[in-house]
Design an enzyme around this catalytic site. Structure first.
Site, short mmCIF file in Angstrom:
data_model
loop_
_atom_site.label_atom_id
_atom_site.label_comp_id
_atom_site.label_asym_id
_atom_site.label_seq_id
_atom_site.Cartn_x
_atom_site.Cartn_y
_atom_site.Cartn_z
N PRO A 280 0.76 -1.24 0.00
CA PRO A 280 0.00 0.00 0.00
C PRO A 280 0.79 1.30 0.00
O PRO A 280 1.11 1.83 1.05
CB PRO A 280 -0.83 -0.11 1.29
CG PRO A 280 -0.12 -1.12 2.15
CD PRO A 280 1.00 -1.69 1.38
N GLU A 281 1.06 1.80 -1.15
CA GLU A 281 1.48 3.19 -1.27
C GLU A 281 0.27 3.93 -1.83
O GLU A 281 -0.80 3.34 -1.97
CB GLU A 281 2.70 3.31 -2.19
CG GLU A 281 3.92 2.56 -1.65
CD GLU A 281 5.18 2.71 -2.48
OE1 GLU A 281 5.39 3.79 -3.05
OE2 GLU A 281 5.96 1.74 -2.56
#
Length: 283
Positions: free
Chosen positions: A2-3
Site C-alpha cells: 500500500p502506497e
DNA sequence: ATGGGGGCCTGCCGGC
DNA sequence: TGCCGGCAGGCCCCCA
C-alpha cells in the site's frame, strides 16, 4: 502493497459498496493493530451510514453519519476483501474467516468488507470529522502529490539545505505525502537521480522536474490498478493487488531499461530499506 | 531541528 | 524435511 496508488485503488473499489450505505454491524476481532482501537469502536460504527470514502496520503477516510471519520491504514500487509452481492453483480460467496481477519464490516446492502493484516502494522482510528486536521497521523502530512498543493517551488524549498539522501527526503511524508519505497525508486529512475544524492545538492531545475515525474508515476500506477479493478468481481474480490511492471524496483542485477543505457540495476540499503537504481544513468 | 537507526509483527523463500 | 537468516510496499519514536 500500500502506497498511494494502491490505497487509491482500494478506495475506488470500496466506494461503490460502502458510500451511502449503513454499517449494520462491525466485528472487531482483537483489541488493536499497531495501536489499540479507539474505545467502543464497534458500537461507534454500528448503525452509521458511510457518507463518503476519501483518501489522504496512504489513509482511507470514511466519513460517517455520526460526524465521526474512520481512519484506515493498511500498513505493510493490510488488505480489504469484498464479498457478497451488493451491486447485484456476482462478487463471490462470503469466504470462510481466515487468519488475521481483524475487522469485518457488515454492510446493510449485503456487502461484507474484511480487513486482513498479518503483520498488523495497519491501524484504525475514529475522530471527529471536523477535527481531522488535528489527528496525529494526519497533522504533519505534506501536500497531496496529485493536487494543486504540490508544485515545483514547494519541492525545491523542501529540499533546500537538506542533508539527507534524496531517497529519504521523498519518503518523508512531511515533504510530500503518499510515496513509499517503490514509487520513490521509480521516480528517481525517471529523474535520472541517484537515491544517494543529498537532497540539498540537486539543482533546483532538476528538483522541479521531479514534480511532474512523481505525478506521472503515481497516476500511471493508479490507472494500472484501475484497469485490474474492472474485473475484480470475477476474481476473488480482493482489492489492492495488481501487477505492475516497474523500471527498477525489484530488478537487481537486471539490465537498465533506459534507452541506450548499458547499466545493471543495483540494490543498496539506505536507512534499512532497499533502493534500486541504475548507477550508470542515475547520478 | 535534523538525520539515523531500532522496533513493531508475520510470512515466505532460498540455502544448508 | 527442518531450521535459519534475510527480506518485505510503513512509520513512530528515541537518540545523538
Amino acid at each position: 502493497m500500500p502506497e498511494l496508488p494502491e490505497v487509491e485503488t482500494v478506495r475506488r473499489g470500496l466506494a461503490p459498496v460502502m458510500e451511502g450505505v449503513e454499517i449494520s454491524r462491525a466485528d472487531v476481532n482483537r483489541p488493536d493493530l499497531r495501536w489499540p482501537f479507539p474505545t467502543r469502536m464497534a458500537e461507534r460504527l454500528t448503525g452509521q451510514r458511510v457518507e463518503r470514502l476519501r483518501r489522504r496520503s496512504k489513509y482511507v477516510l470514511a466519513d460517517l453519519s455520526s460526524g465521526e471519520t474512520l481512519l484506515i491504514h493498511l500498513g505493510m500487509s493490510g488488505r480489504m476483501l469484498i464479498s457478497g452481492d451488493p451491486l447485484g453483480q456476482f462478487v463471490h460467496e462470503h469466504p470462510a474467516a481466515e487468519k488475521h481477519d481483524h475487522v469485518v464490516f457488515h454492510m446493510e446492502n449485503g456487502a461484507r468488507i474484511t480487513f486482513n493484516d498479518p503483520r498488523r502494522f495497519g491501524a484504525m482510528d475514529l475522530m471527529e470529522t471536523a477535527r481531522e486536521s488535528e489527528h496525529k497521523l494526519l497533522a504533519a502530512l505534506g501536500p497531496e502529490p496529485l493536487s494543486n498543493d504540490f508544485y515545483d517551488k514547494i519541492l525545491v524549498e523542501a529540499f533546500k539545505d537538506r542533508n539527507t539522501p534524496v531517497k529519504s527526503a521523498l519518503l518523508d511524508q512531511r515533504i510530500v505525502a503518499g510515496l513509499g519505497n517503490i514509487y520513490v525508486c521509480e521516480t528517481l529512475f525517471r529523474a535520472g537521480i541517484s537515491p544517494k544524492r543529498k537532497a540539498g545538492r540537486i539543482a533546483a531545475a532538476r528538483v522541479a522536474a521531479m514534480v511532474p515525474i512523481i505525478r506521472d508515476v503515481l497516476s500511471e500506477a493508479i490507472d494500472a490498478g484501475g484497469s485490474s479493478l474492472k474485473d475484480f468481481r470475477q476474481a476473488d474480490g480482493e482489492l489492492g493487488y495488481f501487477q505492475h511492471s516497474f523500471d527498477v524496483y525489484g530488478r537487481e542485477s537486471e539490465p537498465c531499461k533506459r534507452e541506450g543505457c548499458e547499466g545493471i540495476i543495483a540494490r543498496v540499503v539506505q536507512s534499512g530499506r532497499s533502493s534500486f537504481y541504475c548507477p550508470q544513468c542515475q547520478r
